[in-house]
Design a protein around this motif. Structure first.
Motif: not given
Ligand SMILES: C[S@@+](CC[C@H](N)C(=O)[O-])C[C@H]1O[C@@H](n2cnc3c(N)ncnc32)[C@H](O)[C@@H]1O
Length: 289
Positions: A1-26
């Motif tokens: 069973m996927i917990s709320d925590h696991d789902e949150l963490q999946r979204r956390n990871r997906d967010w950073w995969e889509a927006n890797p930290m390059t200091y290029d906000w603009a």
């Protein structure tokens, strides 16, 4: 069973995969990822913007030389949690620390590995969730983490892991987002909460999450930060921030016009320092196990 925590963490990871930290906000950095120019541009943005509190003598000193005493880390095991594009991991390796760098995303790990390859540096760079560090107890002399752990689903779990993997006497240096910062008051409380009326419908934490990066972004007070590190000794906190208020619409143009003409440069610098010190967005915590 996927917990709320696991789902949150999946979204956390997906967010950073889509927006890797390059200091290029603009999105103005049109450089091929993985090239020397790409890393140089990231470092310039990251280290230049953090120069006022990290390393007054940039670029002649290594980054964050005000906080990190590199000579003491030569030949010591250092862990970086959330290495992003590997700027700090490389700085530790260049100063002869034995670096292990982890990040929850494969993209960050690939960026960091490539950076090490270009520079001919050695290090253990792996994808890993900091809530479950795959290292033995009391393995590291030092842990560094800049702007990472507040993005994770369970910040407490990471701090417990940092404590576990540190040797007794080892030091953790961590930056997390500060709740009561000028930036949050202007962008979140005033801009979103009051002007847009979102206080009527949306909890403040949710508003805060919307004005920063990451799928999750927990903002903590200084007192809460100290509580989170209660298992450590010699806890020291410092508020700091990027020394600019460019997030205020129109501020860049206004500052350009006023500073040097109407407001003396020295006075502006003092004002910036004062804001950083009392109402900065970055809560830097240093703690010894
Ligand atoms: C704001 S970026 C900071 C990157 C780098 N420390 C820097 O200062 O440039 C946050 C980073 O934390 C990573 N991250 C988020 N949650 C994590 C977790 N639970 N474990 C490891 N890394 C995580 C993200 O993938 C991202 O690379």
């Amino acid at each position: 069973m996927i917990s709320d925590h696991d789902e949150l963490q999946r979204r956390n990871r997906d967010w950073w995969e889509a927006n890797p930290m390059t200091y290029d906000w603009a999105r103005t950095l049109h450089l091929q990822p993985g090239t020397p120019e790409f890393y140089a541009a990231i470092d310039e943005r990251f280290f230049r913007s953090s120069a006022p509190f990290g390393h007054p003598d940039y670029p002649r000193q290594p980054p964050f030389a005000r906080q990190i005493y590199y000579p003491a880390l030569r030949g010591k095991r250092v862990l970086e949690i959330g290495c992003g594009a590997g700027a700090m991991a490389a700085a530790f390796a260049r100063q002869s620390a034995l670096i292990s760098a982890i990040d929850i995303t494969q993209t960050a790990v690939d960026f960091t590995r490539r950076r090490f390859e270009i520079l001919g540096l050695g290090g253990d760079i792996r994808p890993m969730d900091a809530e479950h560090l795959q290292f033995p107890d009391e393995h590291f002399d030092h842990v560094w983490s800049w702007g990472v752990i507040h993005h994770s689903a369970a910040i407490e779990a990471i701090i417990a892991e940092i404590h576990r993997v540190l040797k007794p006497g080892g030091k953790a240096q961590v930056m997390i987002y500060h709740r009561h910062s000028l930036r949050n008051w202007i962008l979140a409380a005033w801009g979103q909460g009051i002007l847009r009326g979102r206080f009527l419908t949306t909890p403040y934490d949710e508003i805060l999450r919307g004005v920063t990066d990451g799928y999750i972004a927990r903002h903590v007070s200084v007192a809460d930060g100290r509580k989170l590190f209660a298992a450590f000794s010699a806890v020291r906190t410092e508020l700091t921030d990027l020394a600019d208020l460019s997030f205020i619409p129109g501020n860049v143009q206004v500052e350009k016009y006023l500073v040097g003409r109407v407001i003396p440069v020295a006075l502006k610098r003092r004002l910036d320092n004062w804001i950083m010190r009392y109402f900065g967005w970055f809560l830097y915590i240093e703690a010894v196990k």
